[in-house]
Design an enzyme around this catalytic site. Structure first.
Site, short mmCIF file in Angstrom:
data_model
loop_
_atom_site.label_atom_id
_atom_site.label_comp_id
_atom_site.label_asym_id
_atom_site.label_seq_id
_atom_site.Cartn_x
_atom_site.Cartn_y
_atom_site.Cartn_z
N GLY A 244 -1.14 -2.63 -4.02
CA GLY A 244 -1.37 -2.14 -5.22
C GLY A 244 -0.81 -2.87 -6.41
O GLY A 244 -1.44 -2.77 -7.42
N LYS A 245 0.31 -3.59 -6.44
CA LYS A 245 0.70 -4.48 -7.44
C LYS A 245 -0.05 -5.81 -7.48
O LYS A 245 -0.20 -6.20 -8.70
CB LYS A 245 2.29 -4.75 -7.23
CG LYS A 245 3.08 -3.35 -7.57
CD LYS A 245 4.56 -3.77 -7.60
CE LYS A 245 5.41 -2.77 -7.70
NZ LYS A 245 5.11 -1.58 -6.83
N ASP A 263 3.04 -10.46 3.13
CA ASP A 263 3.94 -9.31 3.36
C ASP A 263 4.41 -9.76 4.86
O ASP A 263 3.63 -10.45 5.48
CB ASP A 263 3.36 -7.99 3.21
CG ASP A 263 4.20 -6.90 3.48
OD1 ASP A 263 4.51 -6.57 2.47
OD2 ASP A 263 4.64 -6.83 4.74
N CYS A 359 11.45 1.31 -5.38
CA CYS A 359 11.26 2.65 -6.09
C CYS A 359 12.34 3.48 -5.39
O CYS A 359 12.08 4.62 -4.91
CB CYS A 359 9.87 3.06 -5.14
SG CYS A 359 9.71 3.00 -3.47
#
Length: 435
Positions: A244-245, A263, A359
């Protein structure tokens, strides 16, 4: 299905979640597979009841004086679907699939009691052990901040500026009444669900298939923008996950320079390939977890860490997670955050920027981790004033909005939350490496 069947289904699913301590999404999916007669509207309405019951489990339980699935679902129905006990009884009359409800006295007591006399953690709808963490993070407003994490969330989209613009996306999604996001210049928002409604499945829309937009909370969009990524730069997205980022960074960089998406979890990384292709991203290189990244050490203008965290800032969307979170899990996450900060910092070039994002709204995962990192690397990194960076990167955001998120500054970082900024909960800090 009539309302009675929907209530019974929600009660059944909540009981399953409680008995097996499983994620709500899994329980809802399994129920749908074993009850194929239920239509999409039925499944959405049942999901709303389940999610609402989990979001306000403690306050609903206190007002109903019991925390059983039956009581919680009845409370959710009274709060979101009908105008009172009599209307609920009338809606269920003659419905052979309707569950047995709590008595009229209990339902009336629920409507008369807003839990204002309850302990603070009950009003906040969080476990008792988390109350000190929320108070430390938000001060005297902590109950209201925590309670805001129990509201229904909007559906936020990020316009892919490599292929489209906000006006085009707003026009394409006009049937769903989208609005520009208040803070993100590339954000589009569809309002939270009301009653037994449901958000549109925007992924079947032509605009999504063409790569015009992605689903991404406005807070996550801001985190990518505030990283400071510019066209031509060299960026490492160290915990890229599904990408997403990475996608947002590519838009900010106008498809120039280079983004290295990495990742440690191959499964989390798997969706990134299709997403990059659909979005038309050409400046991202995906690194398998086994890849040797040594050639990138000391060479990156920006290293972005979307750190593993408890996800407390996403409780509006994942309310079951707050009841499964434990002190041991929090301690495990903070250790992982220290480790990922240490590992990622090696890739920042002299004068470059290390961006730390979670988050979470818990200080122990946010400012505390940044301060611990700075203590371990005395003189190696200095915090960047995120208030000044906000004004520099988002100058077109009105002063009224600009002042709101900056009120959450801690250790040089920025705190976003549903109550502060209308986004999911996020913490964003940036550190500059010594030249």
């Amino acid at each position: 299905m009539r309302l009675g069947g929907r209530l019974s289904a929600a009660i059944e699913i909540l009981a399953d979640i409680e008995a097996r301590r499983r994620p709500v999404a899994d329980a809802l999916k399994d129920w749908g597979l074993s009850h194929r007669f239920a239509g999409s509207k039925d499944r959405a309405a049942i999901g709303n009841l389940v999610y609402d019951a989990l979001r306000r489990k403690r306050s609903y339980g206190a007002r109903m004086e019991e925390e059983t699935p039956r009581a919680l679902v009845s409370a959710a129905a009274l709060e979101t679907l009908v105008s009172g006990p009599q209307a609920l009884y009338a809606a269920l009359e003659g419905d052979r699939f309707a569950p047995e409800l709590p008595g009229a006295e209990a339902l009336s007591r629920f409507l008369d009691d807003d839990a204002h006399q309850a302990p603070a953690a009950v009003k906040a709808d969080i476990p008792d052990w988390l109350a000190p963490h929320f108070e430390a993070a938000f001060g005297e407003d902590w109950v209201a901040e925590a309670a805001a994490l129990s509201d229904r969330p909007p559906l936020d989209l990020r316009v892919n500026t490599l292929k489209s613009d906000r006006e085009t996306v707003l026009a394409a999604l006009k049937p769903f009444s989208p609005e520009p996001c208040a803070l993100s210049p590339v954000g589009v928002r569809i309002a939270p669900i009301e009653g037994d409604g449901r958000h549109p499945n925007v992924q079947v829309e032509a605009g999504f298939q063409k790569g015009w937009f992605e689903i991404q909370d406005e807070g996550s969009q801001l985190a990518a923008l505030l990283s400071g990524a510019m066209p031509g730069g060299q960026v490492l997205d160290f915990c890229a996950g599904a990408g997403g980022k990475t996608l947002a960074l590519s838009g900010a960089m106008e498809n120039s320079g280079q983004i290295h998406a990495h990742d440690a979890d191959r499964q989390r990384l798997a969706p990134i390939y299709d997403r990059l292709k659909r979005a038309g991203v050409r400046n991202a290189q995906v690194h398998d977890p086994r890849d040797d990244l040594s050639s990138l050490e000391g060479a990156m203008d920006i290293v972005l860490i979307d750190a593993p965290c408890t996800g407390t800032g996403t409780w509006r969307r994942r309310p079951d997670a707050k009841w499964r979170l434990s002190e041991a899990a929090l301690a495990k996450r903070t250790a992982e955050q220290d480790a990922v900060l240490a590992a990622a910092s090696a890739f920042v070039k002299p004068g470059g920027t290390l961006v730390y994002v979670t988050c979470s709204v818990l200080g122990v995962e946010n400012a505390d981790r940044v301060e611990a990192f700075l203590d371990r690397n005395a003189g190696g990194f200095l915090p960047i004033d995120m208030a000044a960076r906000w004004a520099e990167i988002l100058p077109d955001v009105s002063p009224a909005y600009r002042a709101v998120p900056i009120a959450g500054v801690a250790a040089g970082g920025l705190m976003l939350s549903p109550r502060i900024s209308g986004t999911d909960g996020f913490f964003i800090a940036a550190l500059q490496a010594a030249s």
